[in-house]
Write an enzyme that holds these catalytic residues in place. Structure first.
Site, PDB file in Angstrom:
ATOM      1  N   LYS A  79       0.866  -1.175   0.000  1.00 24.35           N
ATOM      2  CA  LYS A  79       0.000   0.000   0.000  1.00 24.35           C
ATOM      3  C   LYS A  79       0.907   1.231   0.000  1.00 24.35           C
ATOM      4  O   LYS A  79       1.937   1.244   0.687  1.00 24.35           O
ATOM      5  CB  LYS A  79      -0.896  -0.027   1.243  1.00 24.35           C
ATOM      6  CG  LYS A  79      -1.903   1.117   1.320  1.00 24.35           C
ATOM      7  CD  LYS A  79      -2.847   0.947   2.517  1.00 24.35           C
ATOM      8  CE  LYS A  79      -3.897   2.053   2.582  1.00 24.35           C
ATOM      9  NZ  LYS A  79      -4.820   1.880   3.728  1.00 24.35           N
ATOM     10  N   SER A 154      -9.831   2.089   2.671  1.00 29.49           N
ATOM     11  CA  SER A 154      -8.883   2.835   1.866  1.00 29.49           C
ATOM     12  C   SER A 154      -7.856   1.962   1.149  1.00 29.49           C
ATOM     13  O   SER A 154      -7.221   2.411   0.193  1.00 29.49           O
ATOM     14  CB  SER A 154      -8.125   3.833   2.744  1.00 29.49           C
ATOM     15  OG  SER A 154      -7.320   3.143   3.684  1.00 29.49           O
ATOM     16  N   SER A 178     -10.161  -0.407   6.827  1.00 32.29           N
ATOM     17  CA  SER A 178      -9.548  -0.316   5.499  1.00 32.29           C
ATOM     18  C   SER A 178      -8.833  -1.562   4.995  1.00 32.29           C
ATOM     19  O   SER A 178      -8.415  -1.581   3.840  1.00 32.29           O
ATOM     20  CB  SER A 178      -8.587   0.860   5.453  1.00 32.29           C
ATOM     21  OG  SER A 178      -9.319   2.043   5.324  1.00 32.29           O
TER      22      SER A 178
HETATM   23  N1  GLN Z   1     -13.522   4.363   6.069  1.00 36.47           N
HETATM   24  C1  GLN Z   1     -12.882   4.747   7.303  1.00 36.47           C
HETATM   25  C2  GLN Z   1     -12.440   6.189   7.233  1.00 36.47           C
HETATM   26  O1  GLN Z   1     -12.610   6.774   6.206  1.00 36.47           O
HETATM   27  C3  GLN Z   1     -11.715   3.832   7.614  1.00 36.47           C
HETATM   28  C4  GLN Z   1     -10.500   4.147   6.858  1.00 36.47           C
HETATM   29  C5  GLN Z   1      -9.306   3.315   7.266  1.00 36.47           C
HETATM   30  O2  GLN Z   1      -9.438   2.293   7.925  1.00 36.47           O
HETATM   31  N2  GLN Z   1      -8.126   3.798   6.918  1.00 36.47           N
HETATM   32  O3  GLN Z   1     -11.935   6.727   8.174  1.00 36.47           O
END
Ligand code: GLN
Length: 492
Positions: A79, A154, A178
């Site tokens: 990532k 994400s 995410s």
């Molecule tokens: N969808 C969640 C957010 O936007 C989780 C994102 C994540 O785990 N990085 O904060």
């Protein structure tokens, strides 16, 4: 060989060790697939063919001399939130479009030391804020199961590369879902470890008390191989825990599904917005686990309504603090011709941060400001403790807790959900991070549009082996994890 990408990680390591193919051949195979297929999926931000082939050659030397480690020569994608020395690390943001880290994240260093070959860096929501990967400065990544849908976020690029067979393994990070939600949207297995199990050093910070890296792959067994490489204490991360690391691969059969008590939170299956097909597939998977000998126990998680508001205070609060370092002075984007220091700060930040990141900085700064700190931030911390206690109480009676990973299957690209709608989609994943618990997503079928559905299993602290083991045994008895999207069936 044209079908090297169909091998499991175990088969890949066996093929490399017995010289059925070399790491160079395997790596080139993936590079060819990326060249042929990724212009449709758009999962990579940066592909690193030269470095990958050099690493593959080094791996082949180790394999020939009989000094190779378990995963030596196996490719993976990181990532683009993990710092990689000499290779751009963008976190999906214009702010870091020109950023080349002077050092490797611990996860990256561990993967290199284990002889894994880095194919490149994959796309993500900007600074990991989002659930679709659409907020990336580099554009939307597509869901390999249906290119008109998002891969989730994400860690959407991490999910898409594995689901399209553009890498057999990927690292992801999970601050509020995410790893699990994109794994769910792309039909993969993804593990969010206990907070402190995987080092955060060199992982670009979003919300430091919630962020945790972990593996994404096709199966629990594949994830176990990567967990063996990346887990462990790190002196460079003061929140990483000095606790012995399990052998996740050796433990894959360690937990008996027979007699396992699976908690079913009443509140979770009545959530408004839970798609009927998602519910049905998750219930079918639980029935299967029941047939394998597990007992389902109804439980109460009374704090469910507090998850979304609590997370969406704490995460932005921490983000507003973490992102204050991007000031246009030391590194990252700098606006042109600033008139003075204030203009430099203002324009650098407003020109380089996208809308969602700016929204979070505003919410977080507000929640932390004098006069509102107690009413919002401190209160959210208190509620966070209650959420954790809710789980600990549940674990007195059950071994693991089951939930969907997401209330729906993958959204359409451009669906343009309002922030509130988007945040509500995180209902099943946020509490795990607030409590610091481990949880896993396993693919358990499809909806009528042929989009994958995921089951989430939440464990008590340090139960990574148990979670991987349960999913492994489920996968020995089912074949959802072997299903491939049409694009993954294409040969390069
Ligand atoms: N969808 C969640 C957010 O936007 C989780 C994102 C994540 O785990 N990085 O904060």
């Amino acid at each position: 060989m044209t079908d090297l990408h169909r091998l499991s990680i175990r088969e890949m390591t066996e093929g490399l060790k017995s010289a059925q193919f070399s790491s160079r051949e395997l790596t080139q195979h993936y590079l060819d697939r990326i060249a042929k297929i990724d212009d449709r999926v758009k999962s990579y931000v940066t592909v690193t063919p030269e470095q990958a082939l050099a690493q593959a050659d080094a791996a082949d030397n180790l394999l020939k001399s009989g000094t190779a480690g378990v995963l030596t020569g196996v490719p993976l994608a990181h990532k683009d939130i993990f710092c990689t020395q000499g290779i751009k690390t963008t976190a999906g943001s214009k702010m870091l479009d020109n950023f080349v880290s002077p050092y490797d994240a611990t996860v990256v260093a561990k993967a290199k030391a284990a002889g894994l070959v880095t194919l490149g860096k994959v796309n993500m929501d900007e600074f990991a804020m989002g659930s679709t990967s659409e907020s990336s400065f580099y554009g939307a990544t597509k869901n390999p199961w249906n290119l008109e849908h998002v891969p989730g976020g994400s860690s959407g690029g991490s999910a898409a590369v594995v689901a399209a067979d553009l890498a057999p393994l990927a690292t992801g990070t999970d601050t509020g879902g995410s790893i699990r939600q994109p794994a769910s949207f792309c039909g993969l297995t993804g593990l969010k470890p206990t907070y402190g199990r995987v080092s955060r050093f060199g992982m670009i910070a979003f919300a430091s008390s919630l962020d945790q890296g972990g593996p994404m792959a096709r199966s629990a067994e594949d994830c176990a191989f990567l967990m063996n490489t990346i887990a462990g204490h790190d002196l460079k991360d003061s929140t990483s825990i000095n606790k012995e690391v399990d052998d996740y691969v050796a433990n894959l059969n360690a937990t008996a599904v027979k007699g396992l008590r699976i908690g079913i939170p009443k509140q979770y299956f009545n959530v408004q917005g839970l798609d009927a097909e998602v519910k049905a597939r998750v219930e079918e998977s639980l029935k299967k686990l029941q047939d394998m000998g597990a007992t389902l126990v109804e439980i109460d998680l009374n704090m469910t309504e507090a998850y979304v508001p609590t997370y969406y205070l704490i995460a932005p609060a921490e983000a507003s603090s973490n992102l204050s370092r991007y000031d246009g002075v030391r590194y990252g984007y700098r606006c042109e011709n600033p008139t003075d220091i204030l203009d430099l700060y203002k324009r650098s930040r407003s020109e380089a941060f996208g809308a969602e990141v700016q929204r979070r900085i505003l919410i977080g700064t507000y929640a932390l400001s004098a006069g509102y700190y107690d009413a919002y931030y401190v209160k959210a911390q208190k509620v966070r403790r209650l959420i954790q206690q809710d789980f600990l109480k549940a674990f007195e009676n059950v071994d693991v807790i089951a939930a969907p990973s997401a209330p729906t299957t993958a959204y359409k690209i451009g669906a343009n959900l309002s922030p509130t709608e988007m945040y509500l989609g995180d209902i099943y994943t946020l509490a795990v991070n607030l409590a610091g618990l481990p949880a896993i997503n396993a693919p358990v079928g499809f909806d009528t549009n042929n989009l994958p559905v995921g089951l989430q299993l939440i464990g008590n602290y340090w139960s990574e082996s148990q979670l991987l083991s349960i999913v492994h045994q489920y996968q020995q008895n089912t074949d959802w994890h072997t299903k491939r999207a049409a694009i993954a069936e294409e040969n390069a």
